[in-house]
Design an enzyme around this catalytic site. Structure first.
Site, mmCIF file in Angstrom:
data_model
loop_
_atom_site.group_PDB
_atom_site.id
_atom_site.type_symbol
_atom_site.label_atom_id
_atom_site.label_comp_id
_atom_site.label_asym_id
_atom_site.label_seq_id
_atom_site.Cartn_x
_atom_site.Cartn_y
_atom_site.Cartn_z
ATOM 1 N N ASP A 259 0.615 -0.873 -0.128
ATOM 2 C CA ASP A 259 -0.121 -0.450 -0.065
ATOM 3 C C ASP A 259 1.081 1.037 0.222
ATOM 4 O OD1 ASP A 259 -2.961 0.144 0.892
ATOM 5 O OD2 ASP A 259 -1.166 2.048 0.685
ATOM 6 N N ILE A 260 0.214 2.392 -0.977
ATOM 7 C CA ILE A 260 0.968 3.516 -1.046
ATOM 8 C C ILE A 260 1.279 3.821 -0.206
ATOM 9 C CG2 ILE A 260 2.035 5.076 -1.919
ATOM 10 C CD1 ILE A 260 0.880 3.977 -4.503
ATOM 11 N N GLU A 302 -4.873 2.549 -4.181
ATOM 12 C CA GLU A 302 -3.239 2.158 -4.270
ATOM 13 C C GLU A 302 -2.726 1.295 -3.166
ATOM 14 O OE1 GLU A 302 -4.604 4.728 -0.492
ATOM 15 O OE2 GLU A 302 -5.238 4.296 -1.802
#
Length: 418
Positions: A259-260, A302
């Site tokens: 996950d960004i 994301e």
């Protein structure tokens, strides 16, 4: 059945397939080669009315030469179409060599005695050579599915039939002049052979195109347009199969979720175009270190998931650490993002009896721990430590202390396994 009747049937069949390939090209522009095949079959039609003109010619040479060259042109268009469809290099040099040799041999070919074996061989050899090139194109494409093998076999049979026609003419006999060709048994046999090969090759080519179009549509439905990797639908479909294979083979399988970090801030500060570019950039980094059988996907927003076949928990951690370090090394200024971009990772290895949901739940739990622990780190699902080789885990941990992202208390361990 006379040769004239078979020729009329061939003209009708060629017209049907010319329209069929034209419709395929018009309805699906991504179908490579269909347009060339449509032109090829349409060009082949032109040679048939010319055959009907020959009996009425005092000097048949111009018309018979035109028939020879028009049909060679039709085969050339079909060869290019097949090469385009198979995404193979068109053998232009070989095609040019066949054309040059054929044109230069025209005076010799059409001055030899009509019906003689040498004339028949010179006349049919360019057609044989074109089919040989088609076979080489299919071989170089390295496709070995049943339809491809069938097309290769039928094409080879067509090539041999062209080469055998002079022998058939010599055995059954043919006319003394081109004007008498249409009334001979050889003409009926030759045109019947042509009709069978015409239908067989065209039908298999259409089936190949339908198969490839269906496969391409399925791939598009399973691919994330922004990042070019699998979307959630594609991931779920292929991951279930990979999980079943791993269970049957009793091999390790590890899921890495990512996950960004603070992605909304990137969108708010640098704009959605930069955010989209960042997603594509992370997807590329996730693909680069992958070796062997793996699924790389964007689950949405994301969030990403990577399923690594044959990988232990330690392998998954090593993969995630490499991606994390590369992402955090430099700000992607070329994407319009003038700051360091980081991501958090969760890693879980499949255990006996796991469903995909079970594996994803544990990987997500590890990911949440990584984010809660400060982000830009890799966290493992702790309950699996005993199933991974201790020696391989130690290479990722500093001496005398747990590796970052590991959970050590019983309370934390129960949280990950719940």
């Amino acid at each position: 059945m006379t040769a004239a009747f078979v020729l009329a049937i061939n003209m009708f069949i060629a017209g049907i397939f010319a329209v069929a390939f034209g419709v395929v090209a018009a309805t699906d522009p991504t179908t490579r080669g269909a347009r060339w095949l449509a032109v090829g079959y349409a060009t082949g039609i032109v040679s048939i009315p010319l055959e009907f003109l020959v009996p009425y010619q005092v000097n048949p040479a111009p018309v018979t030469i035109a028939i020879f060259l028009v049909f060679l042109l039709a085969l050339t268009f079909c060869l290019v179409g097949i090469a385009k469809h198979y995404a193979a290099a068109v053998p232009w040099m070989a095609i040019t060599a066949i054309w040059v040799a054929s044109v230069l041999a025209v005076p010799l070919t059409f001055n030899l005695s009509y019906g003689s074996l040498p004339r028949g061989l010179l006349y049919q050899f360019p057609y044989f050579a074109m089919h040989v090139l088609v076979g080489l194109v299919i071989l170089r494409a390295r496709r070995r599915q049943p339809l491809d093998l069938l097309l290769f076999t039928l094409n080879g049979a067509a090539a041999l039939l062209y080469l055998s026609k002079p022998l058939i003419a010599w055995i059954v006999g043919t006319a003394a002049t081109p004007q008498g060709y249409m009334t001979t048994t050889y003409a009926a046999l030759s045109q019947s052979i042509g009709s069978v090969t015409l239908v067989a090759l065209a039908l298999v080519l259409l089936l190949v195109m339908m198969r490839d179009t269906a496969a391409e549509m399925a791939a598009r439905s399973e691919t994330d347009a922004l990042s070019g990797i699998l979307n959630r639908r594609g991931f779920d479909l292929h991951a279930e199969r990979m999980l079943a294979r791993a269970e049957r083979a009793d091999e390790p399988l590890t899921l890495v979720t990512a996950d960004i970090d603070h992605f909304k801030r990137i969108n708010d500060k640098f704009g959605h175009a930069a955010g989209d570019a960042t997603i594509a950039h992370v997807a590329k980094l996730l693909c680069e270190p992958v070796t062997g059988d793996a699924l790389v996907s964007r689950l949405g927003g994301e969030e990403f998931a990577v399923l690594l076949a044959g990988a232990t928990l330690a392998d998954g951690r090593g993969y995630a650490e490499r991606v994390r370090a590369r992402l955090a090394a430099d700000p992607p200024v070329h994407l319009g993002v003038d700051q360091i971009v980081t991501a958090s990772f969760g890693v879980a290895q499949v255990t006996r009896g796991d469903t995909l949901f079970d594996l994803a739940r544990r990987a997500d739990a590890a990911l949440y721990r990584a984010k809660a622990g400060g982000r830009n780190r890799v966290s493992l699902a702790l309950g699996e430590l005993s199933s991974a080789p201790c020696g391989s885990l130690q290479q990722f941990a500093a001496p005398n202390r747990p590796a970052p992202g590991f959970l050590s208390t019983d309370r934390e361990s129960s949280l990950l396994l719940s």
